[in-house]
Design an enzyme around this catalytic site. Structure first.
Site, PDB file in Angstrom:
ATOM      1  N   SER A  89      -9.650  -0.764  -3.685  1.00 26.34           N
ATOM      2  CA  SER A  89      -8.732   0.870  -2.739  1.00 26.34           C
ATOM      3  C   SER A  89      -7.502   0.224  -4.060  1.00 26.34           C
ATOM      4  CB  SER A  89      -7.714   0.073  -1.714  1.00 26.34           C
ATOM      5  OG  SER A  89      -7.449   0.430  -1.170  1.00 26.34           O
ATOM      6  N   HIS A 199      -7.588   5.569   3.665  1.00 23.18           N
ATOM      7  CA  HIS A 199      -9.001   5.663   3.953  1.00 23.18           C
ATOM      8  C   HIS A 199     -10.201   6.222   4.726  1.00 23.18           C
ATOM      9  CE1 HIS A 199      -8.617   3.498  -0.226  1.00 23.18           C
ATOM     10  NE2 HIS A 199      -7.994   2.322   0.554  1.00 23.18           N
TER      11      HIS A 199
END
EC number: 2.3.1.39
Length: 308
Positions: A89, A199
């Site tokens: 991430s 996400h």
């Protein structure tokens, strides 16, 4: 022939005091830390070292703090010579600095903006995330689809390791999954301390603003492949990488597939650079045969530099 990947953790790895041991004790690291302080519009070093105002956990501060810590460690290390890089991430931005796709100064501005946009995307309490333990991806995906409706969604967000899938979406559905988790077959469902549905497709609301912001910076082709979260394969083309960094906002982190792709390329040594050993723990559950090294502190840096 042995190949090495350097890997970088994302949000959740931050802790008060991070990188303080590097400051004034290593010239290369101090240069990065000072650069962050001079580039950003808040006192990042105070936030990282003492956090007297309790702001380190806010995503617009967490993101530049983690990038700065990982980049400071990276700058202090000698003779790394990685074949690949990967981040989880936010950690993917440290990979971009490592592979010279972005300068550190540009990357730290980008992740500050990324954090601000993510924080502003939804009012507090609308979106959240949770870790589902003990179920495989297909089962978690099936549960998410059964809970989702036209006006509320929940989706797999981080495919971390076998038996650990993080989901993201509307908080009402996250709460429902936390409550029903065991009856649906999960060992546990743990809510995560995050302020938004990261996400998930809900984050598409910031796609345009983020894309136009990052376009003002210079992006370069990677010096070695960056394994990207969205497609789990190595990329070097700057335009592909940039496009994938926008998609990363609203796409699941394909950590299992990314790790397996690296192993398929011959990587047998993963070096985790940054606070904590979260990624090393995940990789152990994906493949027990690879070598793992953790670089978190000044002592770790000294150990690497002396032994390598």
């Amino acid at each position: 022939m042995s190949k090495t990947a350097i890997i970088f953790p994302g949000q959740g790895a931050q802790k008060v005091g991070m990188a303080q041991d590097l400051f004034n004790n290593n010239d290369q690291a101090t240069e990065i830390l000072t650069s962050a302080a001079n580039t950003l519009d808040f006192d990042i070093l105070e936030t990282m070292f003492t956090d007297e105002e309790g702001k380190l956990g806010e995503t617009e501060n967490t993101q530049p703090a983690l990038l700065t810590h990982s980049s400071a460690l990276l700058a202090a290390l000698k003779n790394l010579n990685p074949d690949f890089t990967m981040g989880h991430s936010l950690g993917e931005y440290s990979s971009l600095v490592a592979a010279d796709v972005l300068s550190f100064e540009d990357a730290v501005k980008i992740v500050r903006k990324r954090g601000q946009l993510m924080a502003q995307a939804f009012p507090t309490g609308v979106g959240s995330m949770a870790a589902v333990l003990g179920l495989d991806f297909d089962k978690v995906d099936e549960i998410c689809k059964s809970l989702s409706s036209d006006d509320k969604i929940i989706e797999p967000a981080n495919i971390n390791c076998p038996g650990q899938i993080v989901v993201s979406g509307h908080k009402a559905l996250i709460d429902e999954l936390v409550e029903k988790g065991k009856s649906l077959g999960a060992k546990r469902v743990m809510p995560l301390a995050v302020s938004g549905p990261f996400h998930s497709s809900l984050m598409k609301v910031i796609e345009e603003d983020f894309s136009s912001y990052i376009n003002q910076f210079e992006w370069r082709d990677a010096k070695f492949p960056v394994v990207q979260n969205v497609n789990a394969q190595g990329e070097t083309d700057k335009e592909v990488i940039k496009s994938n960094m926008v998609k990363q906002l609203y796409s699941p982190v394909q950590f299992i597939n990314s790790t397996e792709w690296l192993i398929d390329q011959g990587v047998d040594h993963f070096i985790e650079i940054g606070p904590g050993k979260v990624l090393s723990g995940l990789i152990k559950k994906i493949n027990r045969d690879v070598k793992l090294t953790s670089i978190q502190t000044l002592e770790d840096v000294k150990g690497w530099n002396e032994n390598d």
